[in-house]
Write a protein that holds these residues in place. Structure first.
Motif, PDB file in Angstrom:
ATOM      1  N   TRP A 116     -21.448 -37.730  32.389  1.00 34.90           N
ATOM      2  CA  TRP A 116     -21.937 -38.326  33.433  1.00 34.90           C
ATOM      3  C   TRP A 116     -22.656 -39.775  33.355  1.00 34.90           C
ATOM      4  CZ3 TRP A 116     -20.731 -37.679  38.547  1.00 34.90           C
ATOM      5  CH2 TRP A 116     -21.457 -38.352  39.610  1.00 34.90           C
ATOM      6  N   ASP A 133     -25.013 -43.131  33.024  1.00 35.84           N
ATOM      7  CA  ASP A 133     -26.258 -43.046  33.298  1.00 35.84           C
ATOM      8  C   ASP A 133     -26.611 -44.012  34.547  1.00 35.84           C
ATOM      9  OD1 ASP A 133     -27.182 -41.828  31.353  1.00 35.84           O
ATOM     10  OD2 ASP A 133     -27.168 -43.214  29.896  1.00 35.84           O
ATOM     11  N   THR A 188     -26.833 -41.881  37.529  1.00 40.78           N
ATOM     12  CA  THR A 188     -27.941 -41.089  37.776  1.00 40.78           C
ATOM     13  C   THR A 188     -29.157 -41.542  38.428  1.00 40.78           C
ATOM     14  OG1 THR A 188     -27.150 -40.291  35.684  1.00 40.78           O
ATOM     15  CG2 THR A 188     -29.373 -39.331  36.285  1.00 40.78           C
TER      16      THR A 188
END
Length: 59
Positions: A44, A46, A49
Motif C-alpha cells: 500500500w 504511503d 495512508t
C-alpha cells in the motif's frame, strides 16, 4: 436463504441477464482482483495512508 432470494433466483432463471451485463460484472470483478493483487504484491503506498488525527469513534 429467505423467500425473497429464492424468488429472485427464479426470475433470473426465467430471464437471464444480457451478455453485456455479464461482461460488465466480469470486468468489475477482474478490476477488483487486479487491485487486490497489486496491493498484495507491491504494498500500500504511503501517500494513501491516513495518519489519524481525527476524533476517536465511540463504539
Amino acid at each position: 436463504m429467505n423467500l425473497v432470494w429464492l424468488m429472485r433466483m427464479a426470475r433470473w432463471a426465467r430471464h437471464p441477464p444480457s451478455w453485456g451485463r455479464v461482461k460488465l460484472v466480469a470486468a468489475v470483478v477482474a478490476l477488483c482482483l487486479l487491485l487486490v493483487g497489486i496491493e498484495v504484491f507491491l504494498g500500500w503506498p504511503d501517500w494513501l495512508t491516513t495518519h489519524g488525527g481525527g476524533r476517536p469513534v465511540r463504539p
